[in-house]
Design an enzyme around this catalytic site. Structure first.
Site: not given
Length: 293
Positions: A36, A111, A161-162
Site C-alpha cells: 500500500q 501484521e 484491527d484491520s
C-alpha cells in the site's frame, strides 16, 4: 479519494458525498510499500497523521478512542484472558492497550505490512512503548493464514484491527476466517472486529458481520459504537462475539478498578456502548436479542 489544497489534507468519501479535512504543516514521509501507499503528515492540531492508500488511519490526538475500545471491552468481557492475538494493528496502539492487562501472558501482533510498524516506531513512538515487553510477539505476514494455522482452542481473544474491507483486509471480513477464529478460540473465547460507521454501514457491513459470525458458530454478537473524529461520520464501531457465552456481561468491578490509566474507556463507557440506537436495533434485532440470552 484524497485532495490536498491550500495546506489541507482532505479525504473525500465520494460515494457518501462527504469529506474530512485536517490542516497540515508538512509531509514527513511517503513510500509505496509492498502492499500500500503509506504517508505520514504533521498536522496543525491533531499531531501526526498516518494515511494508507489515501485513507486516514490514525492521528496522535484521537487514536486512543479506537485503541481502547478495540481492546478493553473484549478483555474485560473475557473471564481471564491469557493469550491475545491482534490481526492487523501495525501501528501498535492496540498491542499497547492489550499489554496494560497484567493477566495477559502472551500477545501476538500479526501484521501483513512491516513498514507500518517500523514507521509507527519512528513517528508514533508513544504507541510503541510496549513493543519491548517480553509478552509481546510480532509476526509479519498473512494474518488469515496465521489464524488458520493456530493450534485449535489455543487463544482467548482475537482482535481484528484491520483497515476497511478492501484489498489486503477483505479476507478478514469473511465467513471462512470467522470459522477459523472459532476453531482457534478456547471455550469462552472472544473475537472483536472493527466494523466501520454505524451511520453508513449498519445495513451492509455491520449486518453482514453479524450474520457471518453467527454462521461461524458465534451465538452471541454485539456491536459497540464509539466516537472517532477522523473516520467517516466521526462515529465508528467494533463488533464483539463470544464463543458459548453472552458478550453483554463483563467484569464490571475489574473494569472499574483497572490498575492502569485510560483516557476514554471505563466501566460506564462500556455499559453505555452496549446500548444501541434504535435504528441499529431495528436492523440487528435478532442478533441483539440472542446476544442478551
Amino acid at each position: 479519494m484524497t485532495a490536498l489544497n491550500d495546506g489541507w489534507f482532505t479525504e473525500v468519501f465520494q460515494d457518501q458525498g462527504t469529506a474530512f479535512s485536517l490542516q497540515v504543516k508538512k509531509k514527513l514521509h511517503e513510500e509505496q510499500t509492498e502492499f500500500q501507499k503509506l504517508e505520514i503528515w504533521e498536522t496543525e492540531t491533531f499531531g501526526n497523521l498516518m494515511v494508507l492508500d489515501g485513507c486516514v488511519m490514525l492521528t496522535s490526538r484521537d487514536n486512543f478512542l479506537y485503541h481502547e475500545m478495540m481492546t478493553h471491552p473484549a478483555l474485560f468481557t473475557h473471564k481471564d484472558p491469557k493469550k491475545v492475538v491482534i490481526v492487523g494493528g501495525g501501528d501498535c496502539g492496540t498491542l499497547k492497550e492489550v499489554l496494560k492487562h497484567p493477566g495477559v501472558e502472551e500477545a501476538w501482533q500479526v501484521e501483513i505490512d512491516e513498514r507500518v510498524t517500523r514507521l509507527s516506531e519512528q513517528y508514533f513512538p508513544e504507541l510503541c512503548e510496549s513493543n519491548t515487553d517480553p509478552r509481546a510477539n510480532f509476526f509479519f505476514g498473512d494474518g488469515i493464514q496465521w489464524v488458520r494455522d493456530a493450534v485449535p482452542e489455543s487463544l482467548d481473544v482475537i482482535i481484528i484491527d484491520s483497515t476497511d474491507p478492501v484489498g489486503p483486509a477483505e479476507g478478514l471480513f469473511a465467513l471462512d476466517f470467522y470459522r477459523d477464529c472459532m476453531i482457534a478460540l478456547r471455550e469462552g473465547g472472544i473475537i472483536v472486529q472493527q466494523s466501520e460507521s454505524p451511520l453508513l454501514h449498519t445495513n451492509t457491513i455491520i449486518k453482514t458481520i453479524h450474520d457471518d459470525m453467527k454462521k461461524a458458530g458465534f451465538d452471541h454478537v454485539r456491536t459497540l459504537p464509539f466516537p472517532q473524529p477522523v473516520y467517516p461520520t466521526g462515529w465508528w464501531s467494533c463488533t464483539m462475539a463470544g464463543k458459548e457465552k453472552p458478550v453483554v456481561y463483563f467484569r464490571e468491578e475489574d473494569a472499574d478498578q483497572r490498575p492502569f490509566v485510560t483516557r476514554y474507556y471505563n466501566a460506564d463507557i462500556h455499559r453505555g456502548a452496549l446500548a444501541l440506537p434504535q435504528f441499529m436495533v431495528d436492523v440487528l434485532e435478532d442478533e441483539v436479542m440472542s446476544s442478551e440470552r
